[in-house]
Design a protein around this motif. Sequence first.
Motif, PDB file in Angstrom:
ATOM      1  N   LEU A 102      -1.086  -7.776 -11.533  1.00 36.07           N
ATOM      2  CA  LEU A 102      -1.166  -8.260 -12.823  1.00 36.07           C
ATOM      3  C   LEU A 102      -1.928  -7.316 -13.683  1.00 36.07           C
ATOM      4  CD1 LEU A 102      -1.849 -12.187 -12.106  1.00 36.07           C
ATOM      5  CD2 LEU A 102       0.597 -10.652 -12.462  1.00 36.07           C
ATOM      6  N   LEU A 103      -1.498  -7.125 -14.947  1.00 35.29           N
ATOM      7  CA  LEU A 103      -2.262  -6.292 -16.108  1.00 35.29           C
ATOM      8  C   LEU A 103      -3.094  -7.179 -16.725  1.00 35.29           C
ATOM      9  CD1 LEU A 103      -2.266  -3.469 -16.813  1.00 35.29           C
ATOM     10  CD2 LEU A 103      -0.611  -4.069 -18.509  1.00 35.29           C
ATOM     11  N   TRP A 148      -7.028  -3.415 -16.162  1.00 38.85           N
ATOM     12  CA  TRP A 148      -7.042  -4.135 -17.465  1.00 38.85           C
ATOM     13  C   TRP A 148      -6.063  -3.687 -18.470  1.00 38.85           C
ATOM     14  CZ3 TRP A 148      -8.623  -8.907 -18.578  1.00 38.85           C
ATOM     15  CH2 TRP A 148      -8.926  -9.179 -19.866  1.00 38.85           C
ATOM     16  N   THR A 149      -6.057  -2.203 -18.673  1.00 38.06           N
ATOM     17  CA  THR A 149      -5.163  -1.734 -20.025  1.00 38.06           C
ATOM     18  C   THR A 149      -4.399  -0.662 -19.357  1.00 38.06           C
ATOM     19  OG1 THR A 149      -6.835   0.142 -20.294  1.00 38.06           O
ATOM     20  CG2 THR A 149      -7.120  -2.124 -21.371  1.00 38.06           C
ATOM     21  N   ARG A 158     -12.852  -6.216 -14.791  1.00 38.12           N
ATOM     22  CA  ARG A 158     -12.374  -7.350 -15.829  1.00 38.12           C
ATOM     23  C   ARG A 158     -11.200  -7.914 -15.318  1.00 38.12           C
ATOM     24  NH1 ARG A 158     -12.094  -4.695 -21.677  1.00 38.12           N
ATOM     25  NH2 ARG A 158     -12.080  -6.945 -22.152  1.00 38.12           N
ATOM     26  N   THR A 159     -10.067  -7.304 -14.818  1.00 38.95           N
ATOM     27  CA  THR A 159      -9.319  -7.975 -14.219  1.00 38.95           C
ATOM     28  C   THR A 159      -9.396  -8.879 -13.001  1.00 38.95           C
ATOM     29  OG1 THR A 159      -7.527  -6.168 -15.187  1.00 38.95           O
ATOM     30  CG2 THR A 159      -6.657  -7.953 -13.580  1.00 38.95           C
ATOM     31  N   GLN A 160     -10.359  -8.492 -12.138  1.00 35.40           N
ATOM     32  CA  GLN A 160     -10.881  -9.303 -10.972  1.00 35.40           C
ATOM     33  C   GLN A 160     -11.351 -10.625 -11.519  1.00 35.40           C
ATOM     34  OE1 GLN A 160      -9.376  -8.027  -8.397  1.00 35.40           O
ATOM     35  NE2 GLN A 160     -11.241  -8.002  -6.898  1.00 35.40           N
ATOM     36  N   ILE A 174      -8.739 -12.851 -13.339  1.00 38.48           N
ATOM     37  CA  ILE A 174      -7.934 -13.717 -12.340  1.00 38.48           C
ATOM     38  C   ILE A 174      -8.622 -14.743 -11.431  1.00 38.48           C
ATOM     39  CG2 ILE A 174      -6.531 -13.389 -10.174  1.00 38.48           C
ATOM     40  CD1 ILE A 174      -5.604 -10.706 -11.314  1.00 38.48           C
ATOM     41  N   GLN A 175     -10.091 -14.458 -11.314  1.00 35.46           N
ATOM     42  CA  GLN A 175     -10.966 -15.305 -10.509  1.00 35.46           C
ATOM     43  C   GLN A 175     -10.993 -16.834 -11.380  1.00 35.46           C
ATOM     44  OE1 GLN A 175     -14.940 -14.402  -9.667  1.00 35.46           O
ATOM     45  NE2 GLN A 175     -14.868 -15.414  -7.986  1.00 35.46           N
ATOM     46  N   ARG A 176     -11.188 -16.571 -12.599  1.00 37.42           N
ATOM     47  CA  ARG A 176     -11.324 -17.515 -13.591  1.00 37.42           C
ATOM     48  C   ARG A 176     -10.115 -18.668 -13.599  1.00 37.42           C
ATOM     49  NH1 ARG A 176     -13.950 -13.776 -16.886  1.00 37.42           N
ATOM     50  NH2 ARG A 176     -12.113 -13.499 -18.296  1.00 37.42           N
TER      51      ARG A 176
END
Length: 260
Positions: A96-97, A124-125, A143-145, A148-150
Amino acid sequence: MFRNKPGRRRGPAVAILAAASLILALGGCGVDAVTPGEARGEVADSDGKGGAGAAGAVDCGKAKCIALTFDAGPGKDTPRLLDILKEKKVPATFFLLGKKHVDRYPQVVKRIADEGHEVANHTWTHRILTDLEADQVRDELSRTQEAIQRITGRKPTLMRPPQGRTDDMVSEVSRELGLAQILWSVTAKDYATTDSALIHQRTVDGAEGDGIILLHDIYDGTVPAVPGIIDELKRRGFTFVTVPQLLAPGKAEPGTVYRP
């Protein structure tokens, strides 16, 4: 080095499309890669046992396994893709982006996880990580980690570097963040065509046991091609698995590059 990305849709995807025009030869990522068979064999060598591990799991040392993966989503067509995968009883791995994807479609991200697919990181980008400093790479991935965790309650353990470009620095940052790097063996180059029949043909022509298929759920021709791809590969005796299932009973080690 590798590649992947973009096609018909412009807007935020333009930069990705420009990157995708650099079609690079398989095998040039600059770091040693481990095959799925080698990942499974390391466990067999260490404990004298092969097999799939958990009861009822697929033994990809015996079955003709293939992993279906999707990059750069989620997008507007991802719910339809999830409907298809559910109907066909096929698990997939979604890289996922973050920006304008994970943050735009949080309910789709949750659905991907809730329906048993593997949720993974595609930055992220979509910046080319080998062009960045270590702190920038760390920001792109972390940032993506966190996003997704949230949503899912769990950080990914897999990532795919944009265009498949990686090096020792990217590997070290990935290791710090607990991320293994997953490349691929076949791509339909669906970023460059909306012809679903062509996407289907390229995918099935390149399919092989222990393979990893790279597609994108953000381009118009891809999702319509998926039912036929699944049906044809099942007819040819393939078993669809997630990337972790492909490596089992081995586990993806943080920082390591995996490629069929």
